[in-house]
Structures are given as structure tokens and as C-alpha cells.
Enzyme design. Structure first.
Site, mmCIF file in Angstrom:
data_model
loop_
_atom_site.group_PDB
_atom_site.id
_atom_site.type_symbol
_atom_site.label_atom_id
_atom_site.label_comp_id
_atom_site.label_asym_id
_atom_site.label_seq_id
_atom_site.Cartn_x
_atom_site.Cartn_y
_atom_site.Cartn_z
ATOM 1 N N CYS A 80 0.738 -1.109 -0.245
ATOM 2 C CA CYS A 80 0.108 0.124 0.013
ATOM 3 C C CYS A 80 0.879 1.263 0.090
ATOM 4 C CB CYS A 80 -0.959 -0.065 1.023
ATOM 5 S SG CYS A 80 -0.711 -1.163 2.650
ATOM 6 N N ARG A 112 7.829 -10.872 4.847
ATOM 7 C CA ARG A 112 7.339 -11.078 6.604
ATOM 8 C C ARG A 112 8.070 -11.656 7.313
ATOM 9 N NH1 ARG A 112 1.040 -10.097 5.180
ATOM 10 N NH2 ARG A 112 1.449 -8.208 3.915
ATOM 11 N N GLN A 161 1.578 -11.208 -3.189
ATOM 12 C CA GLN A 161 0.225 -11.016 -2.899
ATOM 13 C C GLN A 161 -0.240 -10.716 -4.305
ATOM 14 O OE1 GLN A 161 -0.816 -8.251 0.406
ATOM 15 N NE2 GLN A 161 -0.816 -9.789 1.842
ATOM 16 N N ASP A 218 -2.125 -8.243 -4.795
ATOM 17 C CA ASP A 218 -2.803 -7.165 -4.125
ATOM 18 C C ASP A 218 -3.194 -6.050 -4.853
ATOM 19 O OD1 ASP A 218 -2.903 -6.052 -1.695
ATOM 20 O OD2 ASP A 218 -0.827 -5.422 -1.367
ATOM 21 N N HIS A 275 -5.091 -1.915 -4.686
ATOM 22 C CA HIS A 275 -5.775 -0.779 -4.163
ATOM 23 C C HIS A 275 -6.407 0.081 -4.949
ATOM 24 C CE1 HIS A 275 -2.062 -2.000 -1.696
ATOM 25 N NE2 HIS A 275 -3.073 -1.987 -0.743
ATOM 26 N N LYS A 328 -14.210 -4.232 7.280
ATOM 27 C CA LYS A 328 -13.473 -5.250 6.172
ATOM 28 C C LYS A 328 -14.525 -6.392 5.990
ATOM 29 C CE LYS A 328 -10.770 -7.609 9.443
ATOM 30 N NZ LYS A 328 -9.413 -8.627 9.609
ATOM 31 N N HIS A 382 -8.290 -1.799 0.145
ATOM 32 C CA HIS A 382 -7.284 -3.014 0.042
ATOM 33 C C HIS A 382 -8.033 -3.898 -0.417
ATOM 34 C CE1 HIS A 382 -4.448 -0.539 2.699
ATOM 35 N NE2 HIS A 382 -5.506 -0.156 3.069
#
Lengths: 599, 599
Positions: free
Chosen positions: A294, A324, A342, A344, A346, A428, A474
């Protein structure tokens, strides 16, 4: 289990059934070692129960049928479970010869002291449950009597070591695991699931299919993917990329590192530092491996210049590997790794666009999960409660929560809400999907974020002529390539659907003189987009077929003189089924049909 | 310039021409400031020459035509260049008023001392060149006389500051840059190239086309790619991936970090540490961002189990982003970055397979470079010499060098050899390709490696029943996605060929009522695999066309009522050419043809 599921379980008959069966097990064990057994604790757990003992000898698997037999006798006795209550002092007397129970009683008494007044209250109520000859220190609840248990739905499973109170400084006790269900059918189903889950373990299958390896030279939790494993990764990511493009997402590239300062601005450094890899520092600058996309996506949004409300929504997607720093003890195969790719996205939008964007993401997720044969799922919608931790902007929360609920209502999806489970920066929704074994996985997620866009000073020029902060959604659909691949291996038991199989067909020449024809066939099939190998090894045909079946290759194409003359291939499936001779065009048409059907 | 090119250049007439012209410039400047000018040095350089001066006032661009005019007069004088020789003492007298020349003379005299005997040898020969009234300390060679210079092929270009002897502790001198060619046509060509290179500068075009950004929040040399830039990356990598797959390469995935110890074993830590990002260290382990893929690919090769000679060659390819700690002062746009996504491949083979594998790589590289319109290239083959630095295994070198030469001979490629330029671990071949402006780029590379496979203990089971160490070929085809994209932007001046254009066509509705039809068209075109946008902005049609031209979108499809009625689009090219009305099927067929032709 989620908290909600846990609560439902504790109120269920199954929970009482398992709890009562644990007591019966303890009775059977005490009878096996009269006067020599110390009993510890024995709770119901997901799918069964256990009980921990301190015994004069090591238990073996041979003891389990003996104990089971005695348990069936106790069950047949239809003994009532009777609750009695006493105070601490009486409890001490009751369990005078059971040292672990005495320790538990002391803990209860101390807890009462701490929680209550400064003085000890020796009259505090402690409850016991008794059936037949056995009494346990226990809160309950239990069944009415042992006869309610169907002995044919009972199975003792294993013996394992377990530290008293889970503390490795304490003595190691012996733990017996068992399972009990309402009906023998449920027991059979469960035992099949356990057996099947073992067979499907993605670490075992990953090795059998040669998909990935871990190496002590690279580091823990950092998988290396073989050609077959990389093909899977590539197909999975290409598929999601294509779907995302069709849904109007744009793909960006932001690399794998950024200055640490960025994460200080975004708030990740403060809240997420422990999950980040150690810093890379030279005399001028400190970098970090990206733990999240992000901040990088938001930086790109900013660098691209001024944005008007007319440009929104803008949807940035990226298959970026994030790093991570999971504790090495918590790493498990592909489902818990340190390199996390990911899928991912946005979405930068106005508050009024939240509902449409959320609905679009719900559609996209359903399409993708369906493609992977996940059809049994529900959505957990996490909302705020009155806790002070939540961002204080009631109007934003009202708009966002109502947008999410309305979109979910319109979608017809099965969903439930959990108040107080929202992130501090916004509500979420998580997709909880069951695989073919009925296990629930948290896969997709959509989170509304009111905070980070303003921390990183994002703006757009509104219809009112003013600068506004965009809302960011997200969104991840499969979560991460690594974890999802781990789940998929188990979901398919390694037998990937044709579109996803790393090798879709293997050509098996019966003799060396058929090799040239096989090579021609491979070229033809590859030109038609199929992933095809030739087994040129020295083994006999049957052993090549077996090898291909172990590798779970969808099609084995056997080619001898007969096939060569008739310009055909003899087609076998990994299931063992023989489809007989097919011309190459017929075979291509079969595969095309199967691929487009998603099978 | 490569060393070999440099040597050829120094022996050329062009070199003498430029050297002589530099002397003429110095004469003109000395005449402009009689008795007040100190002259430093004035060598020929690639594409021209310069001369450095210490003058009583700052030069301006207005001085350049005045100097050029005087130079033309000197040229017209047909003055001979006369070489004279003297000893150090005489030289000191000759340049008694030129302090920089005196410093040079002292350096020469000291060099002679050091290189020769311990005593000073004041009689050492120093050469001068004189033409007209001007004499310079100079080794030559020069033209015969100034009349050989074509004054219409001369141009003074710019004035810049330059430290005496390139040392920032010294005084700043004034440098005049000029260029001179054999013919006015060559001069025009050169000036056009310079101008064109400025226009094509990928940093300028990258911003104009909105392809990538750098952000101080992310860090120097770490580009962020916008949707358009990422589309280019993705198309480039997908194209090379497809070609590689067709050539029998297998793709693998090895992430972005590894334990530092791996680089100690592989030898990179010792030889390459300065180019690595700082370490990431926790209490137990130290990680590094990957500076190279080879140790990871070799680790995967090992983890995959035992290999037989029958399994070789094995070709591992990966588009992995590597991180290199280039000095921040040396970073330039995309051509010098810290995140480097190599199209990297490692071929594990037997010594006997080197020739075939090298030939296959040559074919692949030629195909890929051709696709990107690089057709003018030559191969630099770097071999060993007798230096002690080379791995001491004469037999291996003999086999490998002969294999590479034979493969190059068979390929018909233009190549030249350079002895002593091999890596210490084996011979290599680099492709030096000229772009449309004639600039040479080192792109593809193939390197033979005898060392790293044994450092990392790789083996295969040979036909002789023994364990052997495989040879590894390192191969990159476009080099890195980032740098090659920078080169491509300049090669195409931002006007990417249709197959590579991030947006291939833009639909321009003449009025709002044509928008719905545009949306239908977009869906049809997208279903045919085209990347299409609609310009929904408020501007007038002509301004939208201009905007699309600046963006170098290949096709503008203008849609008004007339087009809507006739189910067509009015097609314009980015060149400005109007192709008139085309049905949508005609347009799709045009694009398909153009894409498959690679234009």
C-alpha cells in the site's frame, strides 16, 4: 476456529458429548492403573477431545483398543453425570491424591483472591462432575448420562507427549487423543477426512510432484520453485491478472524495497515493525523489504500528478513479493512463508464509490474462487463497535458500513457481521471458504481504509473544486500465490484441473522407433498451446504410465507402431481410465473443451 | 568505446583530423586574448574534440562563431603541421609563459625518471607540433596541413567548466567542445543524431508518456512503473518468456533474498560485496538481497535431487529483480538503476554440450534482438591470455574456447576476439548492438563458468558412472527489463511498435451521444486482444487527437454519428496520416497483420 464459531461450538451438544467422553476415558485409564494414575486435564477440542495423564509406564497404541472396550462398557452402564459443588477446602480433600488437580485447585483459589477481595475466600464454589466411579474437577456442561453416547461413533486416535500446562519446564505427561461424533457415519466421514488430509498434505504432495523446495542455504520460509512449481505460479497469476484486467484493474510495478521512512509515515513502522525483515542501513539511508504494497502504490498515485474526481476510481494491482519476518517456528510449508506474493490491489475512490467498488470486488472474487472450485463460502463482515481504538469519524464509518452491507445484501452472498472486529482504519470483509474436505480457509479480503491515504497526503480534486482525501480499498483475491498454491494442492489432492496442470500430457513412445513421431506430435500439441513432455526414459511402458499417474499428469498418450500408422494416440487418464485411440485433432478438441469448462 | 574500437580510432584519419582542429582552436583562442591566455590540453574525443583554457574572462556562446570564423581563415592558409623535437630543458624555455604546459613538462620529466634510471635524464626527447603561429606540446600524429580540413564540416558546440587534470581540488578551466568530420554530410548526420538523442532521451519521454517515476520516498535508482510502464514490462517479459519456452528453457522462481553465507560459498561476497545492498541481520541469521540469480539457481538444481547426464542440458530461466547498490551519483534514468530485473538464464550442461548450447543461445538472442529491430550488431568474444588470474585448467579452456569459436563461425555472425578479456572463470561473448542513432549498447551476454558449479558442489552422474561437475552457461538476452526499456524508448523515440504499445488504440467520441457505441467498440476490440482506451474528456476532438499523438498511441479511432450509422471508425495514425473510414473488422484485420509482422 473463529471466535464466533468457537462460541457456537461451546454451546453445542457435540461439545458436551466430547467432554463427557473425555471423563469416561479418564475413568478407563484410572482403572487400568489402579492407585497409580495421576490425571491432569481433559477438554473437548475441535473434532474430538484429549486427556493428559501421569502414569507408571508409557502407553502404546495397543492400549487404545483395551481402553476403548472398557469405555464402551461404561457407556453401556447409562451412568448419570451428576454435578456437585463444594468449597476450596473440600475440593482439596476430594483430590488429596491427585497432585495436578490440587495444583489446579490452588490456581482457582488464587484467581479468586486476585479477582475478588484481598482476602482469601475459602468458601468459593468449585464444581465437580461424577459418573459411575469417576469424579472430576469440572465446570461442565455434560450429557445427562453415558448412555447418550453412541459407542460406534467413538475412536481413540493416538498417544502423544504434552507438557503439564504447556510449559516445557514442567513434566511431560501422556496425552490420549480421541474423537466422538453423534453417529458412526459422522465418525467415518471424519476419519476419512483426516486420512485424506494426510494424503493431501501439500508438503508431501509438493515433494512428490516436485513443485518446490526449501534449502538451508537460502533460509527458512523462503521456497524455491521448480519449473513445474513456477508454471503453476505463472498460470495462477496470469489467470488473476486477466480477470483483473477485464474488471478494469490496472497493473503497476513497485519493486521490493523502499526507504524505512516511508513506513514511518504510513504507520507500518509503528504497528507492524516486528513482522518486517531487519533493516538495510548504509551511512546515508535505511531501506526495508516491503511488508505491504500500500505505501508504494500510494506513493505512485502521488507521483503520477494531480488527480481529478473524474479519474476515480483508480485500481492499482500488483503481484509483488512481500517479505514478512514470521517466526521460524511458525513456518509451515507454503501456507506460512516469509516470501508472500500477494495478488494485491488498491482502489482509490471517492466515499460515494465505495459501494460500487466493493460490489465489483465481490463479483471478481466470486468469479475467481469459482474457477478454483471454491463454491462453499461465506463472508465475515467486520464492523466497528464503541471501542476507542477506531478512527473517530462517525460519518465515514456510517457511509462505509452501510455501503458494504448494501452491496452484500444485493450480492445474495451468505454473510454474517462481527461488531468490534473491524480494523482501526475501517470496516472489512473476509471470504471464509471451505475446501473439499470441509476445512475453512480465509482467502479473499476487502478492507476500507480511511487513514493511510491521509497519512501519505493523497488528494484528488473534487467536483466542488476542493482538494479531498480519497478512500482506499485494500483487496486481495487469492491472498498470496504461495499460500493459495498450498491450499490448492490439498484442494485438488495434487490432481490439478487441466488448465492448471504444469504438464498437461505426456507422450509415451512404446519403442525408440516411435520417438520421432512423438516429437512431431509434441510440436503440434505445443503449437495448440498445450504443455507436453515426452518420456524418453529406458523403463517399460507400464512403469512410465505409473510414473505419470504418480505425477498426476492429466493425459498419458501412448504411441506405438499401430498409433503411428493410424496417425493417432492411445489416451489414458490419470484416473486409470482408458479412452482408447484418438486422432490428434480429436485429442486437441477434448482438451480445448475441458480447459474452457475449467475442469 | 571498447578498447579495440579505441585503438582503431587512434590510428584513423578522423582522429588526426580532430587533433589538428583542436590545435587550430587553441590558436584562435590565443589570438582572441593576446598574451592573456593559458592553454591546457586539447585531445580528440569520440565524435569530436575539446580544448581547455584559463582565460581573463568567461567565454559565452557568442564567442563560438567568432572563433569558428577565425579557424576557417587558419584552415584556408594551408599551414603545414611540423613536428620538432627537443629535450626537457628546451621545452621549459619554449613554454616559459604557459604554466599548465610547464606542469605537464614536469610530469613528463618525472615519469621518465621513474620509468628509466634513477638519475634525471634532461636530454629526453619531447615533441612539439607547430602550424602557422601556434606550437603545442604534442605527441601527434596530425594532418599534413590545415588545408586538408573541410571548414564546412566543422562546428564548435559548447563551453563548459572542467577542473585542471579532472581534479576538483584544482582550478576550474573553460572547455570548448567542437566537432569535425570529413564531410559536411557527416557533420549534418552527427548533429541530427545529437539533436534526436536529446529528443529521444528516455527520461524525458518516460515522463511525457507517463511510464515511470522516481520518488524520494522510495529511494534513488528504484523506479515505480505506472500502468503504461508496467504493461511494457509485462509485454517484454512475456515475449522473452514465450521465446525461451519455445527454445526449451524452463522457468523457475527463487525470490529476492538469500542467506549471506550462500554468497560466501559462491564467491560473490568476496568479489562483489560492494555492489550488494547492506545486510539484513537479526540475532541468528544474515540475509542479503540477491545481487545475482546464479547461486539461487544452482541451489535449486541441487535441491531437485540427483541428476543424470541424460537429464542435461537443464536450462533455468527467471525474470527476477536483483538489487545492486550502484553509487547514487552514477544512477541514470532506467539505464542505471538499483533494481535490475534480469532475463537471466543458467544452462547446466556437460563440456561436450557447450557448443550446441552456445549456438542455441546465439539463435535465441538473434531472434529476440530482431524482434526489437536491432539488426546491426557484432559479437565480442572474450578469451583468456596467459595472465595468472585465469582458472588453471587448460583442457577446459581449450574445449570451451574452441566450442564458442566454432559456434560463432557456423552462425555467420560478425564477431571479433579479444584475448585477455575473458572472466577469470571462463570465456564469454557479448552482443554489441547499434540502435537507430548508431549508438552501440552492450545487450546480450553468454558466459561460460567453470568455477561456481564446483564451489557450490553441483554434480551429475556421468555416462562413465562417475560424478562430474556440470559446466554452467550464464545467459541474458535483453540484459534487464529496466535498462532495455530505457534503450527501447530511445530506439523507438517512444513510438512503440503496435505489439508493444501500452495503449494500442484510443477511441475518440465526437459527441457524448457516441460514447455508448465507443464502449461497445472497446469491448469488441478488447475481446480481440487489443489494448484500447476511450477518451471521455471534455476537450474538443482536435485536442484529443493531439494528446493521443503526444502519447504516441498507434491508432486514433474517431467516432461520430456518421461512423456510428455505418458501423465504422475513422482511423488516424500517430504520424498524422488519415486512413479514412474502416469497418471494425477491417480495423481488427489491419492490427492483426501489423502485430504479426512485428511492426
Amino acid at each position: 476456529m473463529s471466535d464466533q464459531t468457537q462460541e457456537t461450538y461451546q454451546n453445542s451438544r457435540l461439545y458436551r458429548l466430547r467432554h463427557s467422553t473425555a471423563h469416561i476415558l479418564a475413568q478407563a485409564v484410572m482403572e487400568m492403573f489402579p492407585g497409580e494414575s495421576q490425571i491432569a486435564i481433559g477438554p473437548p477440542i475441535e473434532n474430538g477431545f484429549y486427556y493428559d495423564f501421569d502414569l507408571p509406564r508409557a502407553l502404546t497404541l495397543e492400549d487404545l483398543p483395551v481402553l476403548e472396550k472398557r469405555m464402551c462398557e461404561i457407556i453401556a452402564g447409562q451412568h448419570k453425570f451428576i454435578r456437585t459443588e463444594s468449597n476450596i477446602e473440600q475440593a482439596r480433600k476430594q483430590f488429596a491424591h491427585q497432585k495436578y488437580k490440587l495444583e489446579l485447585i490452588e490456581t482457582i483459589s488464587q484467581t479468586h483472591t486476585v479477582e475478588g477481595t484481598a482476602e482469601k475466600n475459602e468458601s468459593d464454589v468449585i464444581s465437580f462432575y461424577t459418573h459411575d466411579t469417576f469424579t472430576d474437577l469440572c465446570r461442565g456442561p455434560h450429557l445427562d448420562h453415558t448412555g447418550e453416547i453412541n459407542p460406534k461413533a467413538l475412536k481413540l486416535l493416538s498417544v502423544a507427549g504434552a507438557y503439564w500446562r504447556g510449559d516445557s519446564n514442567n513434566i511431560m505427561l501422556q496425552r490420549i487423543y480421541g474423537t466422538i461424533w453423534s453417529t458412526p457415519k459422522e465418525l467415518r466421514q471424519y476419519l476419512w477426512t483426516v486420512e485424506e488430509a494426510k494424503k493431501r498434505d501439500h508438503r508431501k504432495l509438493g515433494s512428490q510432484l516436485g513443485l518446490f523446495h526449501f534449502s538451508s542455504d537460502i533460509g527458512p520460509g523462503l521456497p524455491l520453485f521448480t519449473p513445474a512449481g513456477e508454471t503453476l505460479r505463472h498460470l495462477m497469476e496470469s489467470y488473476v491478472r486477466d480477470v483483473q484486467t477485464r474488471y478494469g484493474y490496472q497493473h503497476v510495478w513497485t519493486g521490493h524495497i523502499a526507504k524505512e521512512d516511508l513506513y514511518k509515515k504510513s504507520g507500518h513502522y509503528e504497528n507492524y515493525r516486528d513482522a518486517m525483515f531487519p533493516a538495510m542501513t548504509d551511512e546515508n539511508m535505511t531501506f526495508r523489504l516491503k511488508p505491504m504494497n500500500c505505501p508504494s502504490h500510494m506513493t505512485l498515485f502521488k507521483e503520477m500528478g494531480k488527480h481529478s474526481y473524474r479519474d476515480l476510481p483508480i485500481r492499482f494491482a500488483e503481484f509483488a513479493t512481500l517479505y514478512r519476518y514470521e517466526k521460524s517456528g511458525e513456518l509451515t510449508g507454503l501456507t506460512r512463508v516469509r516470501s508472500v506474493t500477494q495478488d494485491d490491489c488498491h482502489i482509490f475512490c471517492t466515499p460515494n464509490q465505495i459501494q460500487d467498488e466493493f460490489a465489483l470486488a465481490l463479483d471478481l472474487i466470486q468469479e475467481v474462487l469459482g474457477r478454483y472450485r471454491f463454491t462453499d463460502y461465506r463472508v465475515r463482515l467486520s464492523l466497528r463497535d464503541d471501542d476507542g481504538k477506531y478512527v473517530q469519524d462517525d460519518e465515514k464509518w456510517r457511509i462505509a458500513q452501510s455501503a458494504l452491507k448494501t452491496a452484500l445484501d444485493n450480492s445474495g452472498l451468505d454473510y454474517y457481521t462481527e461488531a468490534g472486529e473491524a480494523a482501526f482504519y475501517g470496516p472489512k470483509a473476509d471470504f471464509m471458504a471451505r475446501d473439499v474436505l470441509g476445512r475453512e480457509w480465509q482467502l479473499s479480503t476487502i478492507q476500507v481504509d480511511f487513514i493511510q491515504p491521509s497519512k501519505l497526503s493523497l488528494t484528488y480534486h473534487g467536483e466542488d473544486g476542493q482538494e479531498h482525501t480519497p478512500v482506499v480499498l485494500h483487496r486481495a483475491v487469492t491472498g498470496s500465490t504461495e499460500r493459495f498454491l498450498g491450499v490448492l494442492i490439498e484442494q485438488y489432492a495434487g490432481a490439478f484441473p487441466l488448465w492448471l496442470a504444469p504438464v498437461q500430457a505426456i507422450l509415451i513412445p512404446i519403442t525408440d522407433r516411435n520417438l520421432e513421431y512423438c516429437q512431431q506430435l509434441r510440436t503440434t500439441l505445443q503449437d495448440n498451446g498445450l504443455r507436453v513432455n515426452i518420456d524418453t526414459g529406458n523403463e517399460r511402458m507400464n512403469s512410465k504410465i505409473r510414473k505419470a499417474q504418480v505425477q498426476k499428469v492429466p493425459f498419458m498418450l501412448i504411441v506405438g507402431d499401430k498409433e503411428e500408422q493410424s496417425k493417432s494416440v492411445s489416451v489414458r487418464l490419470r484416473s486409470g481410465k482408458n479412452m482408447g485411440a484418438q486422432t490428434i485433432d480429436e485429442f486437441i478438441s477434448i482438451t480445448n473443451q475441458q480447459i474452457s469448462s475449467g475442469d
